[in-house]
Scaffold this motif. Structure first.
Motif, short mmCIF file in Angstrom:
data_model
loop_
_atom_site.label_atom_id
_atom_site.label_comp_id
_atom_site.label_asym_id
_atom_site.label_seq_id
_atom_site.Cartn_x
_atom_site.Cartn_y
_atom_site.Cartn_z
N LYS A 104 0.83 -1.21 0.00
CA LYS A 104 0.00 0.00 0.00
C LYS A 104 0.87 1.26 0.00
CE LYS A 104 -4.01 2.09 2.22
NZ LYS A 104 -3.43 3.46 2.18
N SER A 105 1.92 1.23 0.84
CA SER A 105 2.83 2.37 0.87
C SER A 105 3.51 2.57 -0.47
CB SER A 105 3.87 2.17 1.97
OG SER A 105 4.80 3.22 1.98
N SER A 106 3.92 1.44 -1.09
CA SER A 106 4.55 1.54 -2.40
C SER A 106 3.57 2.07 -3.44
CB SER A 106 5.09 0.17 -2.83
OG SER A 106 5.66 0.22 -4.11
N GLN A 107 2.32 1.57 -3.40
CA GLN A 107 1.31 2.05 -4.33
C GLN A 107 1.04 3.54 -4.13
OE1 GLN A 107 -2.09 -0.47 -3.71
NE2 GLN A 107 -1.32 -2.10 -5.05
N ASP A 108 0.93 3.95 -2.84
CA ASP A 108 0.70 5.37 -2.57
C ASP A 108 1.88 6.21 -3.06
OD1 ASP A 108 -1.70 4.72 -1.41
OD2 ASP A 108 -0.89 4.66 0.63
#
Length: 213
Positions: A104-108
């Protein structure tokens, strides 16, 4: 050896009874291995009660304990305890949660970078549009200025040509007027000469007539 084998057979026959004498209990690890104990004294006494000598009973008991410990060690190595399984599940869930968080952090992060790149591209496009519009206006203004200068030059040339034409027309009119005046003068001279000639001829004719008469 025959007596030892017979004693072992008796132990096998008494296995269920000996197993039920005292429950197996797990102790702490010793030298990296788990140790499982039973009531060996009761086991030796039961063997002795079946006619096995004390030394053979102790040897059989020790052998059984070694076999039992090895068997339990193999079983414990092949299977995972419930607590360890729960720990493993908790560890896997924790890893999964961390993985989801990282994803999720990478996607964000990627989404934020993508938005930043899109904004940068939009700004670059707007900048290019402004520069192109400026260049177009500059070229258009230059062309308009050149066109106006060309129009002014053509207008000046036309004015000069008109002035020259007017001057030529005036000059021609003056020359034509002069020629007309000269023609009128020449005509008057011719008429005067003709009149004079006629008068002379008439006078000569009259003189001839008088002489003949």
């Amino acid at each position: 050896m025959t007596a030892y084998a017979a004693a072992c057979k008796r132990v096998l026959r008494l296995g269920p009874e000996l197993a039920g004498t005292r429950p197996i209990s797990e102790l702490a690890k010793s030298n990296g291995k788990r140790v499982y104990l039973v009531d060996t004294l009761a086991l030796v006494r039961k063997l002795e009660a079946q006619g096995v000598e004390s030394r053979q009973a102790q040897a059989i008991t020790e052998s059984m304990m070694e076999v039992l410990n090895d068997s339990m060690e193999n079983v414990s190595g092949s299977y995972v305890s419930k607590s360890e399984m729960q720990k493993s599940e908790m560890f896997q869930e924790n890893n999964l949660s961390m993985f989801k968080t990282e994803v999720k952090s990478s996607q964000d992060h990627h989404f934020s970078m993508l938005q930043h790149e899109m904004e940068k591209i939009k700004n670059d496009i707007e900048k290019m549009r402004s520069e192109l519009r400026y260049e177009i206006d500059k070229v258009t203004a230059g062309q308009r200025l050149d066109l106006n200068l060309e129009r002014g030059r053509i207008r000046d040339e036309l004015n000069n040509q008109n002035q020259e034409t007017t001057n030529l027309t005036t000059k021609l009119d003056r020359e034509i007027h002069t020629l007309r005046a000269q023609l009128e003068a020449a005509k008057y001279d011719v008429i005067k000469y003709c009149i004079g000639t006629l008068a002379s001829v008439s006078a000569v004719g009259l003189a001839v007539i008088r002489i003949l008469m």
